[in-house]
Design a protein around this motif. Structure first.
Motif, PDB file in Angstrom:
ATOM      1  N   ALA A 129       2.225   2.005  -3.494  1.00  0.00           N
ATOM      2  CA  ALA A 129       1.647   2.612  -4.397  1.00  0.00           C
ATOM      3  C   ALA A 129       1.256   3.988  -4.237  1.00  0.00           C
ATOM      4  N   SER A 187       7.179  -5.293  -1.858  1.00  0.00           N
ATOM      5  CA  SER A 187       7.584  -4.394  -2.504  1.00  0.00           C
ATOM      6  C   SER A 187       8.782  -3.624  -1.866  1.00  0.00           C
ATOM      7  N   GLU A 238       0.824  -1.219   0.064  1.00  0.00           N
ATOM      8  CA  GLU A 238       0.141   0.155   0.044  1.00  0.00           C
ATOM      9  C   GLU A 238       0.888   1.202   0.159  1.00  0.00           C
ATOM     10  N   SER A 275       7.501  -4.095  -7.180  1.00  0.00           N
ATOM     11  CA  SER A 275       6.686  -5.149  -6.482  1.00  0.00           C
ATOM     12  C   SER A 275       6.736  -6.381  -7.001  1.00  0.00           C
TER      13      SER A 275
END
Length: 224
Positions: A117, A165, A114, A151
């Motif tokens: 991103a 990641s 998360e 990732s």
């Protein structure tokens, strides 16, 4: 440190040439006084205890004189981040450096998917590097580098593994030379370790750094 060296041994470009030199400092017996002073300042630097650091063979084709260090940010028996810092010196100067010294670094750490991103993550990570130098009042020139996030998703026999990641910072800058022609490499090393700790998600080391934003703890850091 073995785990850190394993992670740093692939895909690091010119930084990986640090593995190729038989000696720890290229042409050490012929090194000019400013380079020797810069190396001694690195050896004398006082660093936060979570950062384990060791001397490694330097690259042999990037500059006439070089010295290299690898570091791992450790929490108990887990490695949270690792990196390499190389000091380069060309007594004749270098047009691209605009000086006779150059510091080159690679820093890597695992991230929550998360967090990886976040579209602003590269800019934030680069600001951590420049901010670490500025926080110690260091002057430098010609900064350049990249911030890469990657990732990995696993399938088939590896499907049980969670997605992973990684953030990677590659950078270089020219430390300003002081008295005797040598830069304050000890302070630059301390700033670099501040960056490593920040990428690893550790809290700030000093009360003056309370406003620093750090990464959240990564999923499943490497066991030592």
């Amino acid at each position: 440190m073995a785990a850190a060296q394993g992670r740093l041994s692939d895909g690091a470009g010119g930084m990986d040439e640090a593995k190729e030199e038989d000696g720890h400092a290229s042409r050490a017996d012929q090194a000019p006084l400013p380079f020797r002073a810069a190396v001694e300042a690195l050896k004398a630097a006082r660093l936060r205890p979570q950062v384990e650091i060791e001397q490694v063979p330097p690259p042999k084709r990037l500059a006439p004189f070089a010295y290299a260090l690898e570091a791992t940010v450790v929490d108990g028996d887990q490695d949270l981040a690792d990196g390499r810092l190389v000091l380069l010196h060309d007594p004749a100067g270098h047009d691209a450096w605009r000086g006779t010294f150059r510091l080159v670094t690679l820093v890597r750490a695992e991230l929550e998917p998360e967090m990886a991103a976040d579209p602003l993550l590269p800019e934030v990570c680069w600001s951590w590097l420049t901010g670490a130098l500025q926080a110690r009042g260091l002057t430098y020139g010609e900064p350049s580098g990249t911030v890469t996030r990657a990732s990995s998703h696993y399938f088939g026999g590896l499907a049980a593994r969670p997605a992973a990641s990684q953030i990677e910072i590659r950078a270089s800058w020219t430390p300003r030379e002081g008295l005797g022609g040598a830069p304050d490499t000890g302070a630059h090393l301390a700033s670099w370790c501040d960056l490593l700790a920040q990428v690893a998600g550790l809290p700030p080391a000093g009360p003056g750094d309370a406003s620093v934003v750090t990464l959240p703890q990564r999923r499943g850091p490497q066991s030592r």
